[in-house]
Structure formats: C-alpha cells, structure tokens
Design an enzyme around this catalytic site. Structure first.
Site, PDB file in Angstrom:
ATOM      1  N   ASN A 165      14.420   6.640   9.379  1.00 18.98           N
ATOM      2  CA  ASN A 165      15.350   7.347   8.478  1.00 18.98           C
ATOM      3  C   ASN A 165      14.795   8.754   8.239  1.00 18.98           C
ATOM      4  OD1 ASN A 165      17.633   7.579   6.863  1.00 18.98           O
ATOM      5  ND2 ASN A 165      16.546   6.949   5.014  1.00 18.98           N
TER       6      ASN A 165
ATOM      7  N   TYR B   6       7.238   6.401   4.785  1.00 20.96           N
ATOM      8  CA  TYR B   6       7.754   5.085   4.365  1.00 20.96           C
ATOM      9  C   TYR B   6       8.074   4.216   5.588  1.00 20.96           C
ATOM     10  CZ  TYR B   6      10.736   1.833   1.721  1.00 20.96           C
ATOM     11  OH  TYR B   6      11.304   0.717   1.146  1.00 20.96           O
TER      12      TYR B   6
ATOM     13  N   LYS C 139       6.391   0.647   6.649  1.00 24.09           N
ATOM     14  CA  LYS C 139       7.200  -0.575   6.738  1.00 24.09           C
ATOM     15  C   LYS C 139       7.190  -1.167   8.141  1.00 24.09           C
ATOM     16  CE  LYS C 139       8.277  -0.830   2.434  1.00 24.09           C
ATOM     17  NZ  LYS C 139       7.778  -1.973   1.650  1.00 24.09           N
TER      18      LYS C 139
HETATM   19  P1  NDP Z   1      10.922  -0.584  -7.520  1.00 26.29           P
HETATM   20  O1  NDP Z   1      10.568   0.849  -7.472  1.00 26.29           O
HETATM   21  O2  NDP Z   1      12.078  -1.033  -8.326  1.00 26.29           O
HETATM   22  O3  NDP Z   1       9.640  -1.455  -7.942  1.00 26.29           O
HETATM   23  C1  NDP Z   1       8.412  -1.239  -7.301  1.00 26.29           C
HETATM   24  C2  NDP Z   1       7.437  -2.291  -7.720  1.00 26.29           C
HETATM   25  O4  NDP Z   1       6.194  -2.046  -7.038  1.00 26.29           O
HETATM   26  C3  NDP Z   1       7.153  -2.258  -9.191  1.00 26.29           C
HETATM   27  O5  NDP Z   1       6.983  -3.563  -9.657  1.00 26.29           O
HETATM   28  C4  NDP Z   1       5.848  -1.492  -9.268  1.00 26.29           C
HETATM   29  O6  NDP Z   1       5.053  -1.881 -10.369  1.00 26.29           O
HETATM   30  C5  NDP Z   1       5.161  -1.941  -7.995  1.00 26.29           C
HETATM   31  N1  NDP Z   1       4.151  -0.986  -7.582  1.00 26.29           N
HETATM   32  C6  NDP Z   1       4.333   0.264  -7.095  1.00 26.29           C
HETATM   33  N2  NDP Z   1       3.149   0.847  -6.851  1.00 26.29           N
HETATM   34  C7  NDP Z   1       2.204  -0.052  -7.185  1.00 26.29           C
HETATM   35  C8  NDP Z   1       0.789  -0.028  -7.165  1.00 26.29           C
HETATM   36  N3  NDP Z   1       0.105   1.032  -6.734  1.00 26.29           N
HETATM   37  N4  NDP Z   1       0.112  -1.138  -7.573  1.00 26.29           N
HETATM   38  C9  NDP Z   1       0.795  -2.211  -8.014  1.00 26.29           C
HETATM   39  N5  NDP Z   1       2.131  -2.288  -8.076  1.00 26.29           N
HETATM   40  C10 NDP Z   1       2.824  -1.217  -7.668  1.00 26.29           C
HETATM   41  O7  NDP Z   1      11.096  -0.999  -5.980  1.00 26.29           O
HETATM   42  P2  NDP Z   1      12.070  -2.052  -5.289  1.00 26.29           P
HETATM   43  O8  NDP Z   1      12.177  -3.270  -6.086  1.00 26.29           O
HETATM   44  O9  NDP Z   1      13.287  -1.330  -4.876  1.00 26.29           O
HETATM   45  O10 NDP Z   1      11.252  -2.330  -3.952  1.00 26.29           O
HETATM   46  C11 NDP Z   1      10.365  -3.424  -3.840  1.00 26.29           C
HETATM   47  C12 NDP Z   1       9.901  -3.512  -2.392  1.00 26.29           C
HETATM   48  O11 NDP Z   1      11.032  -3.629  -1.538  1.00 26.29           O
HETATM   49  C13 NDP Z   1       9.163  -2.248  -1.942  1.00 26.29           C
HETATM   50  O12 NDP Z   1       8.126  -2.597  -1.051  1.00 26.29           O
HETATM   51  C14 NDP Z   1      10.239  -1.466  -1.219  1.00 26.29           C
HETATM   52  O13 NDP Z   1       9.703  -0.601  -0.262  1.00 26.29           O
HETATM   53  C15 NDP Z   1      11.038  -2.596  -0.576  1.00 26.29           C
HETATM   54  N6  NDP Z   1      12.395  -2.251  -0.224  1.00 26.29           N
HETATM   55  C16 NDP Z   1      13.298  -1.812  -1.181  1.00 26.29           C
HETATM   56  C17 NDP Z   1      14.596  -1.504  -0.803  1.00 26.29           C
HETATM   57  C18 NDP Z   1      15.628  -1.053  -1.770  1.00 26.29           C
HETATM   58  O14 NDP Z   1      16.750  -0.720  -1.317  1.00 26.29           O
HETATM   59  N7  NDP Z   1      15.379  -1.045  -3.062  1.00 26.29           N
HETATM   60  C19 NDP Z   1      15.021  -1.612   0.595  1.00 26.29           C
HETATM   61  C20 NDP Z   1      14.021  -2.082   1.486  1.00 26.29           C
HETATM   62  C21 NDP Z   1      12.761  -2.386   1.073  1.00 26.29           C
HETATM   63  P3  NDP Z   1       4.846  -0.982 -11.694  1.00 26.29           P
HETATM   64  O15 NDP Z   1       5.699  -1.610 -12.727  1.00 26.29           O
HETATM   65  O16 NDP Z   1       3.403  -1.133 -11.959  1.00 26.29           O
HETATM   66  O17 NDP Z   1       5.269   0.417 -11.352  1.00 26.29           O
END
Ligand code: NDP
Length: 246
Positions: free
Chosen positions: A148, A154, A158
């Site tokens: 993308n 990213y 992935k």
């Molecule tokens: P969000 O941004 O809503 O949530 C991210 C989560 O990851 C939070 O719980 C956050 O915790 C945690 N996190 C981020 N950085 C860290 C860190 N350094 N240490 C510990 N925890 C961390 O993301 P999504 O729910 O959208 O995405 C979740 C997964 O799915 C990701 O891997 C994303 O790449 C993948 N994904 C998402 C898509 C989408 O359309 N939303 C599509 C495809 C894949 P905290 O509360 O501590 O910030």
C-alpha cells in the site's frame, strides 16, 4: 460453538480495537485471558470480561522493551502453570511515502509489529514445548500481502510476520505447536477511524462484501485457529478481508 475452557491465552494489544475483540471472544469461549497493553490500558477490557462472567487479568506490556516478554510469560506460567494460546496483535502504523519516511518511523513500526512478535513468540515457546502443545497466532494485514502506498514500513512488518510464522511453524510442528497468521482487511478501529467518512465509504464500496470488517470478524478467525478444530493447520495465512484481496 468453539470451546476453549481451561486454556490460558495471552493477547497483546488487548486494550482496544482488534485485540480487545479477540480478548472478549476468547474469554466468552471459556479461555482465561491475559490482556496485555501499555501501563494500565488493558484494565477496562478485563473489567468488561469479568462483567460478562469471563476470566481475565490485565498485564502491563511494552512490546519494544527488552525483557518485557519474558517477564510477562514467566508471571503467567507462575500463576496458571501453562500458556496455551499467544496472539501477537499489538501493532502501530507510521505512514509516510518512502521518499519522506524517517528512519525512526521505520524502526518504530518494525520494533513494535515484528520484533515485538519475535520476543513474545520466543518467550512462550519454552512453556509450550514443555507442555507439548500450543497455538501462536500473528495478526498481519492485507497490506502485507498487497502492499500500500505510504506504508512501506507497515507492509514490510506485516509481510515479515508471514515469513516469520511460516519458519517458526516448521521448527515447532513436531512439538505439537501450531503457528498461523490472520490477515485482516479494513477493520473498524482507532487505527482506521482517523479516515474521513467519504474515504471510508469509498473503501467500503471497493470491498466485495461491501462493508468494513469488525473486530469480531477477526476474533472469530483467531478463536478457530486456537481451537481443536484447527489442530492440523499450521504455517497458514487466513485472510479476513471481505474479499478485498484474494
Ligand atoms: P489499535 O490502534 O486500535 O490498537 C493497537 C493496540 O496495540 C493497542 O491495544 C495498543 O495498546 C497496542 N500497542 C501498540 N503499541 C504497543 C506497544 N509498543 N506495546 C504494547 N502494546 C502496544 O489497532 P487495531 O486494533 O486496529 O490493530 C490491531 C492489530 O491489527 C495491529 O497489529 C494492526 O496492524 C492489525 N491490523 C489492523 C487493521 C485495521 O484495519 N484496523 C487491518 C489489518 C491489520 P495501548 O493501549 O498500550 O496503546
């Protein structure tokens, strides 16, 4: 219905979005969930699970911190004696076109999305090998499959998870441990909420199933891969994307 009673599951990034959805569904199927996120962030989902009659505990986890994965795994084994399921879900995006991408944005995304999964996976392998079984599920992305523009860091993280999971799957298959990947499409979470309503509608119109996905759509795939029904599946990528990339 998938039954996970008696299983202990660690979910990283369980505070919001997809991770929260996975934690809720694993708990609703009977698993004890160790919900990990930074600081106290996973507290709310644990309260929500308890309110629904499920079992969970919150753990502070910064996936990029050296030793944090080992500490979390050691605490979990000490309390519960085993770890049956690991969901490597924590992830971030730092989007920028390649020509303008800062090295720190590259490093942050690789450190969280890929090296974070490496650390957790390495830490759970010992207890899983000892107990002769386990399920490791990495949350990748459609972007790791299709690429993308503006997401080279990213997409690399992935796609990296896919190669990582396939390699580890081969290393640990003889120990009864499976390692699989779920590749979500466009899912309604904080990560995608930043886009405008117009952009969202445009995205949805390009998705064959004509809607963005929900965290529950992803959680259902994770529960399946964590269940006995998926015992013979390893090293695979399950795309949950409404047909947006086939
Ligand atoms: P969000 O941004 O809503 O949530 C991210 C989560 O990851 C939070 O719980 C956050 O915790 C945690 N996190 C981020 N950085 C860290 C860190 N350094 N240490 C510990 N925890 C961390 O993301 P999504 O729910 O959208 O995405 C979740 C997964 O799915 C990701 O891997 C994303 O790449 C993948 N994904 C998402 C898509 C989408 O359309 N939303 C599509 C495809 C894949 P905290 O509360 O501590 O910030």
């Amino acid at each position: 219905m998938i039954e996970l009673t008696g299983r202990t599951a660690i979910v990283t990034g369980a505070s919001r979005g997809i991770g929260r959805g996975i934690a809720l569904m694993l708990a609703s199927r009977g698993a004890h969930v160790v919900a990990a996120a930074r600081g106290e962030n996973a507290r709310a989902v644990v309260d929500e699970i308890a309110g629904a009659g499920g079992s969970a505990e919150a753990e502070a986890l910064e996936v990029t911190e050296a030793g944090a994965a080992e500490t979390l795994v050691a605490r979990t084994v000490e309390r519960h004696g085993r770890i049956d399921i690991l969901v490597n879900n924590a992830g971030i995006a730092r989007d920028q076109l390649m020509l303008r991408m800062k090295r720190e944005d590259w490093d942050a995304v690789i450190a969280t999305n890929l090296t974070g999964a490496f650390a957790l996976t390495q830490a759970v392998l010992k207890p899983m090998i000892r107990q002769r079984g386990g399920r490791i599920i990495c949350i990748s992305s459609v972007v790791g499959q299709s690429g993308n523009a503006g997401q080279a860091n990213y997409a690399a993280s992935k796609a990296g998870l896919v190669g990582f999971a396939k390699a580890v799957a081969l290393e640990v298959a003889s120990r009864g441990i499976t390692v699989n990947v779920v590749a979500p499409g466009m899912i309604e979470t904080d990560m995608t909420r930043a886009i405008t309503e117009n952009a969202r509608e445009e995205w949805a119109s390009k998705i064959p199933l004509r809607r963005l996905g929900t965290p529950a759509d992803i959680a259902a795939a994770v529960c399946f891969l964590a269940s006995d029904d998926a015992a013979y599946i390893t090293g695979q990528v399950l795309a949950v994307n409404g047909g947006m990339y086939t």
